[in-house]
Design a protein around this motif. Sequence first.
Motif, PDB file in Angstrom:
ATOM      1  N   LEU A 267     -12.251 -28.631 -21.142  1.00 61.15           N
ATOM      2  CA  LEU A 267     -11.775 -27.252 -20.767  1.00 61.15           C
ATOM      3  C   LEU A 267     -12.645 -26.719 -19.571  1.00 61.15           C
ATOM      4  CD1 LEU A 267     -11.439 -25.693 -24.267  1.00 61.15           C
ATOM      5  CD2 LEU A 267      -9.590 -26.275 -22.664  1.00 61.15           C
ATOM      6  N   LEU A 268     -11.926 -26.019 -18.579  1.00 64.72           N
ATOM      7  CA  LEU A 268     -12.951 -25.597 -17.500  1.00 64.72           C
ATOM      8  C   LEU A 268     -13.574 -24.331 -18.275  1.00 64.72           C
ATOM      9  CD1 LEU A 268     -10.651 -25.097 -14.174  1.00 64.72           C
ATOM     10  CD2 LEU A 268     -12.335 -26.766 -15.085  1.00 64.72           C
ATOM     11  N   PRO A 269     -14.954 -24.110 -17.751  1.00 62.26           N
ATOM     12  CA  PRO A 269     -15.708 -22.947 -18.627  1.00 62.26           C
ATOM     13  C   PRO A 269     -15.378 -21.993 -18.044  1.00 62.26           C
ATOM     14  CG  PRO A 269     -17.218 -24.734 -17.725  1.00 62.26           C
ATOM     15  CD  PRO A 269     -15.751 -25.111 -17.344  1.00 62.26           C
ATOM     16  N   GLY A 270     -15.627 -20.625 -18.684  1.00 60.75           N
ATOM     17  CA  GLY A 270     -14.872 -19.401 -18.323  1.00 60.75           C
ATOM     18  C   GLY A 270     -15.807 -18.794 -16.953  1.00 60.75           C
ATOM     19  N   THR A 271     -15.489 -17.901 -16.494  1.00 60.36           N
ATOM     20  CA  THR A 271     -16.248 -17.230 -15.510  1.00 60.36           C
ATOM     21  C   THR A 271     -16.549 -15.619 -15.588  1.00 60.36           C
ATOM     22  OG1 THR A 271     -14.088 -16.561 -14.089  1.00 60.36           O
ATOM     23  CG2 THR A 271     -15.375 -18.677 -13.673  1.00 60.36           C
ATOM     24  N   ASP A 272     -16.574 -15.222 -16.991  1.00 59.91           N
ATOM     25  CA  ASP A 272     -16.817 -14.052 -17.512  1.00 59.91           C
ATOM     26  C   ASP A 272     -16.000 -12.948 -16.903  1.00 59.91           C
ATOM     27  OD1 ASP A 272     -18.477 -12.184 -18.856  1.00 59.91           O
ATOM     28  OD2 ASP A 272     -19.753 -11.678 -17.184  1.00 59.91           O
ATOM     29  N   GLY A 273     -14.677 -13.335 -17.055  1.00 60.23           N
ATOM     30  CA  GLY A 273     -13.689 -12.430 -16.486  1.00 60.23           C
ATOM     31  C   GLY A 273     -12.915 -11.670 -17.527  1.00 60.23           C
ATOM     32  N   LEU A 274     -12.030 -10.787 -17.295  1.00 57.20           N
ATOM     33  CA  LEU A 274     -11.295  -9.737 -18.078  1.00 57.20           C
ATOM     34  C   LEU A 274      -9.946  -9.797 -17.558  1.00 57.20           C
ATOM     35  CD1 LEU A 274     -11.165  -7.734 -19.888  1.00 57.20           C
ATOM     36  CD2 LEU A 274     -11.879  -5.875 -18.249  1.00 57.20           C
ATOM     37  N   ALA A 275      -8.964  -9.698 -18.151  1.00 58.03           N
ATOM     38  CA  ALA A 275      -7.407  -9.573 -17.784  1.00 58.03           C
ATOM     39  C   ALA A 275      -7.477  -8.530 -16.553  1.00 58.03           C
ATOM     40  CB  ALA A 275      -6.789  -9.411 -19.032  1.00 58.03           C
ATOM     41  N   LEU A 276      -6.311  -8.905 -15.847  1.00 52.83           N
ATOM     42  CA  LEU A 276      -6.190  -7.791 -14.690  1.00 52.83           C
ATOM     43  C   LEU A 276      -5.604  -6.738 -15.025  1.00 52.83           C
ATOM     44  CD1 LEU A 276      -7.311 -10.338 -13.261  1.00 52.83           C
ATOM     45  CD2 LEU A 276      -5.730 -10.039 -11.460  1.00 52.83           C
ATOM     46  N   GLY A 277      -5.959  -5.507 -14.569  1.00 56.46           N
ATOM     47  CA  GLY A 277      -5.282  -4.234 -14.887  1.00 56.46           C
ATOM     48  C   GLY A 277      -5.858  -3.186 -15.919  1.00 56.46           C
ATOM     49  N   VAL A 278      -7.088  -3.934 -16.878  1.00 55.20           N
ATOM     50  CA  VAL A 278      -7.596  -3.277 -17.935  1.00 55.20           C
ATOM     51  C   VAL A 278      -8.646  -2.262 -17.541  1.00 55.20           C
ATOM     52  CG1 VAL A 278      -8.908  -3.689 -20.027  1.00 55.20           C
ATOM     53  CG2 VAL A 278      -7.179  -5.232 -19.451  1.00 55.20           C
ATOM     54  N   PHE A 279      -9.473  -2.831 -16.810  1.00 55.50           N
ATOM     55  CA  PHE A 279     -10.709  -1.969 -16.330  1.00 55.50           C
ATOM     56  C   PHE A 279     -10.818  -1.883 -14.963  1.00 55.50           C
ATOM     57  CE2 PHE A 279     -15.002  -0.343 -17.294  1.00 55.50           C
ATOM     58  CZ  PHE A 279     -14.766   0.460 -18.134  1.00 55.50           C
TER      59      PHE A 279
END
Lengths: 401, 112
Positions: A302-314
């Motif tokens: 699995l590709l490690p995450g990049t500390d992101g958040l869904a777009l449009g939230v904040f």
Amino acid sequence: MVKRDTASAVFGGEMTQTPYKILVVDDEPDLEHLMRQRMRRDVRSGLYTLYFAQNGVEALERLNEVPDIGMVLSDINMPRMDGLTLLAQIPNIAPDIRAVVVSAYGDMKNIRTAMNRGAFDFITKPIDFQDLRVTIERTLKNMEEWREALESRDKLVRLQNELNVASKMQQSILPTEFPDSDHCEIYANMEPAREVGGDFFDVFGLPGGKIALAIADVSDKGVPAALFMMSSRTLLKGSAIGAVEPGAVLKEVNDLLTEENEAAMFVTTFYAVYNPQTGQVDYSNGGHNPPLVVHPDGSSTLLPGTDGLALGVFPGVNFGQSAVMLSPGDLLLLYTDGVTEAMNADGEEFGMDRLQAVFSDAPPVSTEAANKAVFKAVHEFAGETPQSDDITCVTVLQRQA
Amino acid sequence: MEISVDRANEVLIAKVEGRIDGANAREFEDALNGAIGEDDSKVLLDFSTLSYISSAGLRVILLIARLLQKRNAAFALCSLSDPIREVFEISGFDKIISIHDSQAEAVDKIGS
């Protein structure tokens, strides 16, 4: 049409509505006088308005002049145009008018003909006004119900059309041709759920021979989700061409999407810049399922995450990024939660383990074959359970670096 | 999907049972809006009996979070099963909504 409470209007409740219009067709001049006299209370109280014609031709003229006549009460034997001919003509002018014929007692032949031509009911001469009143009430009630049913059907058709528009929007933004070179092969496809969903993907060229890869899933379904998807996709493409770093691209799109987002929609987005010459994939993950790198031996990571958040939230948040190198034979698989959250009859989810197992014994030889294998496994797992979400896969096969 | 409401230490605790998906997200939104009173300044959603949440459900959580933020009310989630916690982690929602392991811990944190 005029909406009203049929029960109170017809059965003598308070009258606040416009009266029902009834057209009486008879060649006996006395009938008009008799009707006006017998029905005067109902007319005065505003329940009915009566119109009169002496034959079929006059009746058709009256129907053309007066809008919204709800019921025609017609004699059968009349000069110029008889009642049976009139009956056949009425649907051409106003399909939802209810016709009641007045016939001589025992004239079954004409009554049958009238009913076959669409008459709603019949009464016999001499007219029993008590019976007539009941017949009128019943007829008008039926007409109201019919109109309401038509209205519901129209609403349903409109809704269906809207959903078709949304579904077409979704399909129209998806690319159908993909890069295929000595270095790489790319394939992507989506199986839409019955109710239009919010998945989309994009694959397009960037300067320097690089390729932009995107996969996204808009929260919710239907027309608003489809519109949000359209703007997300446009903003993403616009930003991707302006900025180089995937994290900066997602940040820009996120800031634009959060500007006016009262509906609190959001879109999970994985965006990558892929260099086919070197196999390097720079990526940023905005709250999307982690993509998978499948190796030639069938193992996968699995590709490690990049500390992101869904777009449009904040608004204003920064999006990290990371990089992975694809070696020859490696396959990068982007997917949406329609894959991992597909359910079987027992309510179990397909899940990551089953996704990885698709390739463990049979490493993919081509990107299209890889997508087919995933879809097949998901469908076999789900069995008869209906697909509730779009299923989307984007795959990249590194041929040589 | 069922919601049962309880109060402890001035915290409104809404326990959500079943699954939240596109088909009942609207119903979930209405139920939460109905359960949360005008005066509630501390709201906790207990997900111990929640079996599934789709992105449509996450959107409702986001709507509620924004609404409560506007009136300076505290908002938290607790007792997420592993798959549900994963949904919050993957989407990044765990960064903007506080998540606690147990109801007691959450009430302790946001209660008075």
